[in-house]
Design a protein around this motif. Sequence first.
Motif, PDB file in Angstrom:
ATOM      1  N   ASN A 144       0.044   7.827 -13.495  1.00 56.41           N
ATOM      2  CA  ASN A 144      -1.132   7.954 -12.640  1.00 56.41           C
ATOM      3  C   ASN A 144      -1.669   9.377 -12.663  1.00 56.41           C
ATOM      4  OD1 ASN A 144      -0.780   5.294 -11.923  1.00 56.41           O
ATOM      5  ND2 ASN A 144       0.337   5.769 -10.051  1.00 56.41           N
ATOM      6  N   SER A 145      -2.982   9.507 -12.661  1.00 56.02           N
ATOM      7  CA  SER A 145      -3.602  10.835 -12.734  1.00 56.02           C
ATOM      8  C   SER A 145      -3.535  11.564 -11.401  1.00 56.02           C
ATOM      9  CB  SER A 145      -5.063  10.703 -13.164  1.00 56.02           C
ATOM     10  OG  SER A 145      -5.828  10.065 -12.146  1.00 56.02           O
TER      11      SER A 145
ATOM     12  N   THR B 177      -5.930   5.382 -15.556  1.00 57.27           N
ATOM     13  CA  THR B 177      -5.018   5.689 -16.667  1.00 57.27           C
ATOM     14  C   THR B 177      -4.140   4.485 -16.989  1.00 57.27           C
ATOM     15  OG1 THR B 177      -3.427   6.613 -15.096  1.00 57.27           O
ATOM     16  CG2 THR B 177      -4.953   8.162 -16.143  1.00 57.27           C
TER      17      THR B 177
ATOM     18  N   SER C 117      -5.812  11.988  -9.234  1.00 58.14           N
ATOM     19  CA  SER C 117      -6.966  12.871  -9.187  1.00 58.14           C
ATOM     20  C   SER C 117      -7.931  12.495  -8.085  1.00 58.14           C
ATOM     21  CB  SER C 117      -7.703  12.822 -10.533  1.00 58.14           C
ATOM     22  OG  SER C 117      -8.049  11.484 -10.864  1.00 58.14           O
TER      23      SER C 117
ATOM     24  N   SER D 170      -8.484   6.980  -7.124  1.00 55.97           N
ATOM     25  CA  SER D 170      -8.492   8.098  -8.053  1.00 55.97           C
ATOM     26  C   SER D 170      -9.829   8.195  -8.766  1.00 55.97           C
ATOM     27  CB  SER D 170      -7.368   7.923  -9.075  1.00 55.97           C
ATOM     28  OG  SER D 170      -7.413   8.939 -10.045  1.00 55.97           O
ATOM     29  N   THR D 171     -10.136   9.365  -9.241  1.00 56.57           N
ATOM     30  CA  THR D 171     -11.362   9.565 -10.013  1.00 56.57           C
ATOM     31  C   THR D 171     -11.178   9.234 -11.486  1.00 56.57           C
ATOM     32  OG1 THR D 171     -10.811  11.900 -10.361  1.00 56.57           O
ATOM     33  CG2 THR D 171     -12.183  11.357  -8.451  1.00 56.57           C
ATOM     34  N   THR D 172      -9.941   8.984 -11.893  1.00 58.08           N
ATOM     35  CA  THR D 172      -9.641   8.673 -13.294  1.00 58.08           C
ATOM     36  C   THR D 172      -8.664   7.508 -13.377  1.00 58.08           C
ATOM     37  OG1 THR D 172      -9.911  10.995 -13.895  1.00 58.08           O
ATOM     38  CG2 THR D 172      -8.781   9.590 -15.479  1.00 58.08           C
TER      39      THR D 172
ATOM     40  N   SER E 187     -10.000   3.386  -9.989  1.00 56.11           N
ATOM     41  CA  SER E 187      -8.611   2.943  -9.955  1.00 56.11           C
ATOM     42  C   SER E 187      -7.999   3.265  -8.601  1.00 56.11           C
ATOM     43  CB  SER E 187      -7.808   3.642 -11.058  1.00 56.11           C
ATOM     44  OG  SER E 187      -6.448   3.275 -11.002  1.00 56.11           O
TER      45      SER E 187
END
Length: 499
Positions: free
Chosen positions: A132-133, A127, A135, A123-125, A109
């Motif tokens: 937004n994570s 959502t 991450s 991001s690594t995740t 994402s």
Amino acid sequence: MSPEFVTFNSPKGLGDSDKLVIYTAGGAVVDRVEWAANGAKPAMARCGGDGTGAWVTTTAASTFGASNASGCPSSIPAASRVRINEFLLDSNGNTVDSVTWATDGAKPSDERCANGTGWFQTSTTATPGSANSCSGSGGGGGTGGGGGRLLGGGGALTSGCTSEAPSGTGSTPAGTLAWPGGLDVTIADDVCAFTTSTGPEGRDLSGLAFDPANPSVLWAAKNKNWLYRLVKSNGKWIPDASWSATGKQIRFAGGTGQPDSEGLTVGANGHIYVTSERDNANNTVPKDTIMEFDPAATGSPLTPIHQWDMTAQFPQLDTGSKDDANLGFEGVGYIPDSWLTSNGWVDPLTGAAYKPANYPLHGSGLFFGGLEWDGTLHVYGLNSDATFTTFGTIATGKVSVMDVTFDAGTQRIIATCDNTCGETHTFMKVNAGGAIVPDVTYTNPTVMPTDNLEGFAIAPTSTCVNGSREAVWSDDGIYGFGSGSSSYGHALYSGTFPC
């Protein structure tokens, strides 16, 4: 009046893929839709409102010349209820927001961090449907908050080019205003562009100053005793090969030592005046000096024509600590006598209006040294016999100063601070009482990283185009938004400031 309808019939076969794009007479796209093979059988229509709803494949035969309602499904699929409604352009047609990514660059994402307002990062995740994570590991290729964009960058760190994460981050002073110039910023150098034979390498570009006699030239100081004469090439500032393609090393008077060169300014005589906090060959001992170099001198290293040593004025820096020794003269600015006299500056030594003739050896202006230790400006007349006159101290309202410049366009002295003070620039004026005081403080454009951005320069008004001129920042640590971001490994940023 009954509605009128415009219908289109694709010349391709009924089951072929195709697209429809509608333009104004001026060439602007009004609407578009495309479909895969068999994706428009028996027809495609806007459903949920003629001319306004979502494009869907109808469930009944086409209704050319009539309302789409009879052919629209009773329940529009959920995936069709979300559509990009407008291009995000402002009233002048300028892009307000955008994001791009390289192949596989948005997996899983791409998202704004801080959520909804900050810089786009991978991001690594993922959502979907939630906050937004954030991450990921750094900035991506999009925009930051406030509608600006950070453009350019790319490349990989080279061997011997080491980034340095920002340190000493503090809060933004109360009353600070948003950057008054353009919101877009361009990365303005090649990755690891300032590698030299002395380390640490690929970073530590600090003081900046446009040459008043030639605004197409930008002077830069690298902390580990190097000077660069920079010129523009394909939108980037690069070392001027006619002066030195690799920069020129500098020494203290007598050709000794390794000046911790931090700030620089251009004097009325065209010479380059450089500050040093210490001798890097003996970095636990302060050596707060201003050195004068003739840029026309040949060869390298360069040695100063004159050198003024103010170390004894700052005993608080002489503690045996290399950290304290590194908190001295971080910046310097040349301030013309004409500005001081026309604005009614009161000479602290006499208590009366400043009279340059009282100091016959000082030239045609004074030098304001910025002290990183406490954010004060120290005013000097640098005499041709290597002596100097001390005119006292000026409070900037900041806890630290990293660069000092005089901008003839705004008729202000600018004291710059990096992330220590929230990336801010305080414009200073002479008040009605004849004292130099803060006038207004601006932060950087929001798309820029919060780093040790120690150098700052604004181009002369002679370069103005469409009401703007260039502003340039230097990153002391080439960290940017961190590993993997487009700004990682770059030292220079270019934006605009009002004329």
